[in-house]
Scaffold this active site. Structure first.
Site, short mmCIF file in Angstrom:
data_model
loop_
_atom_site.label_atom_id
_atom_site.label_comp_id
_atom_site.label_asym_id
_atom_site.label_seq_id
_atom_site.Cartn_x
_atom_site.Cartn_y
_atom_site.Cartn_z
N THR A 13 15.37 9.69 49.15
CA THR A 13 14.27 9.60 48.19
C THR A 13 13.22 10.64 48.58
OG1 THR A 13 12.97 7.91 49.38
CG2 THR A 13 14.69 7.13 47.87
N GLY A 18 8.88 18.60 51.50
CA GLY A 18 8.53 18.06 52.81
C GLY A 18 9.71 17.66 53.67
N TYR A 168 -2.44 2.49 54.21
CA TYR A 168 -1.32 3.31 54.68
C TYR A 168 -0.69 2.70 55.94
CZ TYR A 168 1.45 7.31 56.20
OH TYR A 168 2.50 8.12 56.59
N1 LIG Z 1 3.83 14.62 56.97
C1 LIG Z 1 3.48 13.89 58.02
O1 LIG Z 1 2.74 14.30 58.93
C2 LIG Z 1 3.99 12.48 58.14
C3 LIG Z 1 3.70 11.75 59.31
C4 LIG Z 1 4.17 10.45 59.42
C5 LIG Z 1 4.93 9.90 58.41
N2 LIG Z 1 5.20 10.62 57.28
C6 LIG Z 1 6.01 10.00 56.22
O2 LIG Z 1 7.04 10.88 55.84
C7 LIG Z 1 7.45 10.61 54.51
C8 LIG Z 1 7.63 11.90 53.74
O3 LIG Z 1 6.39 12.53 53.67
P1 LIG Z 1 6.18 14.11 53.51
O4 LIG Z 1 5.18 14.47 54.54
O5 LIG Z 1 7.47 14.83 53.48
O6 LIG Z 1 5.46 14.12 52.07
P2 LIG Z 1 5.48 15.12 50.85
O7 LIG Z 1 5.56 16.54 51.28
O8 LIG Z 1 4.28 14.69 50.06
O9 LIG Z 1 6.83 14.75 50.06
C9 LIG Z 1 6.88 13.62 49.31
C10 LIG Z 1 8.20 13.53 48.52
O10 LIG Z 1 8.16 12.29 47.82
C11 LIG Z 1 8.28 12.51 46.44
N3 LIG Z 1 7.38 11.57 45.78
C12 LIG Z 1 6.03 11.47 45.94
N4 LIG Z 1 5.55 10.48 45.17
C13 LIG Z 1 6.61 9.94 44.52
C14 LIG Z 1 6.75 8.89 43.58
N5 LIG Z 1 5.70 8.20 43.12
N6 LIG Z 1 7.99 8.59 43.13
C15 LIG Z 1 9.06 9.31 43.55
N7 LIG Z 1 8.99 10.32 44.43
C16 LIG Z 1 7.77 10.63 44.90
C17 LIG Z 1 7.93 13.96 46.19
O11 LIG Z 1 8.71 14.40 45.10
P3 LIG Z 1 8.12 14.96 43.71
O12 LIG Z 1 6.73 15.47 43.98
O13 LIG Z 1 9.09 16.04 43.32
O14 LIG Z 1 8.15 13.78 42.80
C18 LIG Z 1 8.39 14.62 47.48
O15 LIG Z 1 9.77 14.93 47.40
C19 LIG Z 1 6.42 9.64 53.94
O16 LIG Z 1 6.95 8.33 53.94
C20 LIG Z 1 5.26 9.72 54.93
O17 LIG Z 1 4.53 8.51 55.00
C21 LIG Z 1 4.74 11.90 57.12
#
Ligand SMILES: NC(=O)c1ccc[n+]([C@@H]2O[C@H](COP(=O)([O-])OP(=O)(O)OC[C@H]3O[C@@H](n4cnc5c(N)ncnc54)[C@H](OP(=O)(O)O)[C@@H]3O)[C@@H](O)[C@H]2O)c1
Length: 292
Positions: A13, A18, A168
Site C-alpha cells: 500500500t 517514499g 500519530y
Molecule cells: N518518512 C519517515 O521518516 C517515516 C518514519 C517513521 C515511519 N514512517 C512510516 O512510513 C510509512 C510510509 O511513509 P513515507 O514516509 O514513505 O510517506 P510518503 O512519502 O508520504 O508516501 C505515502 C504513500 O502513501 C500513499 N497514500 C497517502 N495517503 C493515502 C491515502 N489516503 N490512501 C491511499 N494511499 C495513500 C501515497 O500515494 P499517493 O500520494 O499516490 O496516493 C504514497 O504512495 C508511513 O506509515 C509512515 O508513518 C515514515
C-alpha cells in the site's frame, strides 16, 4: 545472497512514493510480481512504469483507492482478490500525519482511520488469500513514535483532545498492537505478522498536512535523513528474507528485533483495540481464529 522471489506476489500500500516505492523496486528486482496502491490512477501508473523500469521487471500492477475510506478499502481488496490468485506478502505501508484534526468520509478521525483502521480492514479482507498462499507474511510499517503512544479508548477519535503528535503516536502504537494480536490469532496458520520502524527517511511524509507542521524540521533534518532505499531496507528484509521465515509477532528496526513500548504488550488493551477496530470497520471480532 539476495533471495529469489520468482512466483511470489506482493501487495504494497502506498507504493507510489517514499518507502513503499523503494520497497516495490527492491522486491520487484528480486523477481516478485508487485502490486502498488495509490489514490490517483495517472500517478500510480507512472510510478508502476518507473518501478518496472528500475527493477527490470514488467510485473508491476496498480490498484487505486483512497484508503482513508472504508468503501474504497473494500473495493480495492475485491480488485486484489480478483487479480491475484495468490498473495504471499502484504506490506501495509500507507500512513500520514496531520497537525489538526480532520475527518474521513466515514466520519472518523483521519490519522486513526488511515494509519490503523485501513491496514486492519485490508489485512482482514485479504487474510483468506494469504492463508491459502502459505508461507505468507503481513508486514506493517510503524514508527519509533509508537513508544510515545497511548490509546485513549474514551476519545479514540480525538474529539475532546487532538494533537498531531498524539494521534500519530497512538496510530503507530496501534500498528504494533494490531500486529501482536494478528500474530496470536494466526499462530500455526503459516501466515506471519511483523511490524517495524523504518528510521527517519527523506520522503513526502507529512507534506500533505495543510499545516505543514514538519516542514521547518524536515528542512533542517534532510541531510541527516535516510534515503527511501535505506528506509525501505527492513521492509524488504521482512518481506523477503529466509532469515525471518516463521518469525511472527515481533517489532523490528534495522533488521533486528527491538523492544516495543510497554503499552504495546498490554493484553487487555490489545484485545480491546481489536474489538473496537472490528466494530468501527464492521467486521466480526472473532475472525481470524488461527490454526492452533
Ligand atoms: N518518512 C519517515 O521518516 C517515516 C518514519 C517513521 C515511519 N514512517 C512510516 O512510513 C510509512 C510510509 O511513509 P513515507 O514516509 O514513505 O510517506 P510518503 O512519502 O508520504 O508516501 C505515502 C504513500 O502513501 C500513499 N497514500 C497517502 N495517503 C493515502 C491515502 N489516503 N490512501 C491511499 N494511499 C495513500 C501515497 O500515494 P499517493 O500520494 O499516490 O496516493 C504514497 O504512495 C508511513 O506509515 C509512515 O508513518 C515514515
Amino acid at each position: 545472497m539476495t533471495p529469489s522471489l520468482a512466483g511470489k506476489t506482493i501487495l504494497i500500500t502506498g507504493g507510489t512514493g517514499g518507502i513503499g516505492r523503494a520497497a516495490a523496486i527492491a522486491l520487484a528486482a528480486m523477481g516478485a510480481r508487485v502490486g502498488v496502491t495509490g489514490r490517483d490512477r495517472t500517478r500510480a501508473e507512472a510510478a508502476a512504469a518507473a518501478i518496472a523500469k528500475e527493477s527490470d521487471n514488467p510485473a508491476v500492477d496498480v490498484f487505486v483507492g483512497d484508503l482513508s475510506s472504508q468503501a474504497e478499502v473494500r473495493r480495492l481488496a475485491g480488485e486484489v482478490l480478483e487479480a491475484y490468485p495468490r498473495l504471499d506478502v502484504l506490506l501495509n505501508n500507507v500512513g500520514g500525519f496531520w497537525a489538526h484534526r480532520h475527518v474521513t468520509a466515514d466520519g472518523l478521525e483521519r490519522t486513526f482511520a488511515l494509519n490503523h483502521l485501513a491496514p486492519f480492514l485490508l489485512t482482514n479482507l485479504l487474510l483468506d488469500r494469504l492463508m491459502a498462499s502459505t508461507p505468507a507474511r503481513v508486514v506493517t510499517v510503524s514508527s519509533a513514535a509508537q513508544a510515545l503512544g497511548t490509546i485513549d479508548f474514551d476519545d479514540l477519535m480525538g474529539e475532546r483532545k487532538y494533537s498531531g503528535q498524539r494521534a500519530y503516536s497512538a496510530s503507530k502504537l496501534a500498528n504494533v498492537m494490531f500486529t501482536y494480536e494478528l500474530a496470536r490469532r494466526l499462530a500455526g496458520t503459516g501466515v506471519t505478522a511483523t511490524v517495524f520502524h523504518p528510521g527517519v527517511t527523506d520522503t513526502s511524509f507529512s507534506a500533505e498536512d495543510p499545516a505543514r507542521a514538519f516542514a521547518p524540521l524536515v528542512a533542517i533534518m534532510r541531510p541527516f535523513m535516510r534515503s527511501p532505499e535505506r528506509g525501505a531496507d527492513t521492509a524488504v528484509y521482512l518481506a523477503s528474507s529466509p532469515a525471518v521465515e516463521g518469525i511472527t509477532g515481533r517489532y523490528f528496526a534495522d533488521r533486528e528485533v527491538k523492544a516495543s513500548s510497554k503499552a504495546s504488550h498490554d493484553p487487555e488493551d490489545i484485545a480491546r483495540l481489536w474489538k473496537v477496530s472490528a466494530e468501527l470497520v464492521g467486521l466480526p471480532i472473532d475472525a481470524p481464529q488461527g490454526g492452533t
